[in-house]
Scaffold this motif. Structure first.
Motif, PDB file in Angstrom:
ATOM      1  N   MET A 135       0.822  -1.217   0.000  1.00 54.73           N
ATOM      2  CA  MET A 135       0.000   0.000   0.000  1.00 54.73           C
ATOM      3  C   MET A 135       0.852   1.261   0.000  1.00 54.73           C
ATOM      4  O   MET A 135       0.526   2.224  -0.675  1.00 54.73           O
ATOM      5  N   VAL A 136       1.917   1.278   0.768  1.00 52.75           N
ATOM      6  CA  VAL A 136       2.641   2.542   0.981  1.00 52.75           C
ATOM      7  C   VAL A 136       3.828   2.680   0.017  1.00 52.75           C
ATOM      8  O   VAL A 136       3.735   3.419  -0.958  1.00 52.75           O
ATOM      9  N   VAL A 147      -9.377   2.507  -3.751  1.00 49.59           N
ATOM     10  CA  VAL A 147      -8.536   1.327  -3.621  1.00 49.59           C
ATOM     11  C   VAL A 147      -9.430   0.089  -3.596  1.00 49.59           C
ATOM     12  O   VAL A 147     -10.461   0.089  -2.925  1.00 49.59           O
ATOM     13  N   VAL A 148      -9.039  -0.939  -4.335  1.00 51.06           N
ATOM     14  CA  VAL A 148      -9.712  -2.231  -4.215  1.00 51.06           C
ATOM     15  C   VAL A 148      -8.713  -3.227  -3.648  1.00 51.06           C
ATOM     16  O   VAL A 148      -7.546  -3.255  -4.054  1.00 51.06           O
ATOM     17  N   VAL A 149      -9.168  -4.019  -2.685  1.00 50.73           N
ATOM     18  CA  VAL A 149      -8.334  -5.035  -2.042  1.00 50.73           C
ATOM     19  C   VAL A 149      -9.004  -6.386  -2.223  1.00 50.73           C
ATOM     20  O   VAL A 149     -10.149  -6.566  -1.795  1.00 50.73           O
ATOM     21  N   GLY A 157      -4.994  -8.732   3.465  1.00 53.79           N
ATOM     22  CA  GLY A 157      -5.975  -7.835   2.864  1.00 53.79           C
ATOM     23  C   GLY A 157      -6.708  -6.987   3.897  1.00 53.79           C
ATOM     24  O   GLY A 157      -6.990  -5.805   3.654  1.00 53.79           O
ATOM     25  N   SER A 158      -7.026  -7.580   5.038  1.00 55.41           N
ATOM     26  CA  SER A 158      -7.772  -6.816   6.042  1.00 55.41           C
ATOM     27  C   SER A 158      -6.936  -5.651   6.566  1.00 55.41           C
ATOM     28  O   SER A 158      -7.472  -4.578   6.859  1.00 55.41           O
ATOM     29  N   TYR A 215      -5.059  -1.166  -6.986  1.00 56.09           N
ATOM     30  CA  TYR A 215      -5.586  -2.508  -6.730  1.00 56.09           C
ATOM     31  C   TYR A 215      -4.520  -3.283  -5.978  1.00 56.09           C
ATOM     32  O   TYR A 215      -3.427  -3.511  -6.488  1.00 56.09           O
ATOM     33  N   PHE A 216      -4.844  -3.662  -4.758  1.00 54.26           N
ATOM     34  CA  PHE A 216      -3.950  -4.488  -3.952  1.00 54.26           C
ATOM     35  C   PHE A 216      -4.399  -5.924  -4.167  1.00 54.26           C
ATOM     36  O   PHE A 216      -5.461  -6.319  -3.704  1.00 54.26           O
ATOM     37  N   ASP A 217      -3.595  -6.675  -4.868  1.00 49.96           N
ATOM     38  CA  ASP A 217      -4.044  -7.987  -5.325  1.00 49.96           C
ATOM     39  C   ASP A 217      -3.343  -9.118  -4.603  1.00 49.96           C
ATOM     40  O   ASP A 217      -2.143  -9.318  -4.730  1.00 49.96           O
TER      41      ASP A 217
END
Lengths: 334, 334
Positions: A135-136, A147-149, A157-158, A215-217
């Motif tokens: 993320m950072v 943002v989509v996780v 993810g949480s 997008y954090f995948d």
């Protein structure tokens, strides 16, 4: 204490055929190793199960019959290593067993004043630092982002989603089932969309009226293909997992979706960054610990009781059946 | 001069079935448009054919019978627009025709003192700036890198590789056929590997003994899959083209290679950045023009004579049969 003469351990009994099942593992009892010069013996208090552990179970991975790898929080019960003393609480990768002997390399002391010692396996450990990395420093999340996780109910993810909220972004999670989506929303996500629902794509689009900037995948596979359709121009994608594909062999049959992805990368001018492991920089840990202390990041845990439950916990976690947050197994009496 | 009463133009006659052929286009003659208030009439001197023009020829793209789009260098032959005067040399996107009327929007004046005016379609135009964008701001090329450039004989790739050499990197090109590879090496590339050769993968590996740090990708498809195997940890991939897949419909049948790519992105911690168009920042142009002036970047041209040869030039360029460097068509008498 009296040192044990026997060690209980969980080994890989069979290569998973597709989904991982508890029956792919076997609990066995072996003689305890002797403590050599410069070594420590640790008693496992907590065991972590994490998605990456799936990767070494296929052909070419770890040998059948070998000890399952995995992160632990342990207590030093004997030491001939001046860097550790009996009673120290340490985090390391001693695997699925109740006692271990090692030279202490790769072990770090856990500071119990920072919070429950299980956080060293979660929000203040590898999963939390992985979320922070994606993320950072990698994702460069900012307040204006949507943002989509994926895998938003998972240990990584949480936390990733809550980091997005901590910096002021709109955060939409993706998880499996209405119950888990409600749990994710309870963590402060603006919305959580159920990928198992028939109208998943439409719901995701509706939850992201301004498209998706980051997008954090955690997942890959079909979920990601839907998210990619909602990415904005110059969107960023932080990829740390592909567990959605882990049950598949490479180049599984099916339509070749690579051309479509490649075209999307160019036409949308995407920036896709893969990363493994976590940035262990002190400032990352400090920022995370600050958010936890300020109540901006909750870190629910699902506890399984006893080493013999590790296989079930692992299978449940991979199958999305272990609930929201970090899955840990209480091995020792602590 | 007397303004023309007729304009010759090339239109799309048929959607290409796979490979583009000259017979997919038609030359026709139409009445010349009148010059309206605030408009200019330009006579096309040079026409550019570029790979991106392939993208609009499929279903859903430009209409059958419509004028082919494309960059040009033209001379202003009539003007009722105070920003342009007769005799100005301008670069714009007036398409495959010998005369055009426009309001002048998107036209930029070409400075003939910088070099031959065709460079406005090549090294000092869109292809050169695209190469610069992918290598410098996106790819962050540095002297320690091993760089691989696909389509190394093309207008973009040939410049991209020379930019790599200008900053001191090791640069390996990929091109089709021994003759083209020799031409690419003559531009100063350290090596050029023939993707049509049976031992392509082994040759590429041998040409990159320290692996690949930066991949400038013009092509996608099978070539890229081989390059990805040689990428180093934390390698960068600048993607500006996927022409290798342009003859395929989306999600063409075949093994689904997406899982393997996704795993590679994560395990190698890649940074893949797509980009389109080019950074037109003045400093990019200045840097490029400086390298050209210093003789660090050569810019060979293949000239086709006459508007009626534009379809053949385009088909040859896409098929890799037009030689190394920029393909231009001489339309006007200049």
């Amino acid at each position: 204490m009296t040192l044990p003469s026997k060690v209980r351990q969980v080994v890989l009994a069979a290569r998973p055929a597709g989904k991982v099942a508890a029956s792919d593992f076997r609990l066995e009892t072996v003689d305890a190793p002797a403590l050599g010069e410069g070594e420590i013996m640790t008693r496992t208090l907590w065991l972590s199960v994490d998605p990456y552990m799936r990767l070494s179970l296929g052909e070419g991975g770890q040998a059948l019959g070998s000890l399952m790898n995995g992160g632990t929080v342990s207590e030093v019960v004997a030491s001939s290593n001046p860097a550790f003393k009996v009673g120290d609480i340490v985090e390391g990768r001693t695997g699925w067993r109740d006692y271990a002997v090692s030279n202490g390399q790769g072990m770090t002391r856990v500071d119990p004043s920072l919070g429950p010692i299980t956080t060293a396996l979660g929000v203040l450990g590898m999963p939390g630092l992985t979320a922070h990395t994606g993320m950072v420093p990698v994702g460069k999340v900012k307040a204006e982002d949507t943002v989509v996780v994926s895998s938003a109910g998972g240990a990584v993810g949480s936390i990733a989603g809550q980091i997005g909220k901590a910096v002021g972004a709109r955060v939409v999670g993706i998880a499996g089932g209405a119950k888990k989506c409600a749990e994710v929303e309870a963590l402060g996500f603006d919305a959580c969309v159920d990928y198992q629902a028939a109208d998943f794509a439409a719901k995701l689009k509706a939850a992201c009226p301004n498209g998706v900037d980051l997008y954090f995948d955690n997942v890959g596979a079909a979920v990601s293909q839907v998210v990619f359709q909602q990415l904005n121009l110059e969107a960023r994608v932080s990829v740390c997992g592909f567990i959605g594909w882990s049950d598949l062999s490479d180049a599984a049959p099916g339509p070749n979706q690579l051309p479509a992805l490649y075209k999307t990368i160019v036409m949308k001018r995407l920036r896709i960054t893969g990363f493994t492991g976590a940035n262990k920089a002190a400032d990352a840990m400090q920022q995370l610990a600050g958010w936890v202390k300020d109540g901006k990041i909750a870190h629910p845990e699902r506890v399984y009781e006893g080493l013999d439950q590790a296989p079930q916990a692992f299978a449940d976690m991979l199958g999305g059946r272990a609930g929201t947050g970090k899955v840990v197994i209480r091995v020792g009496p602590a």
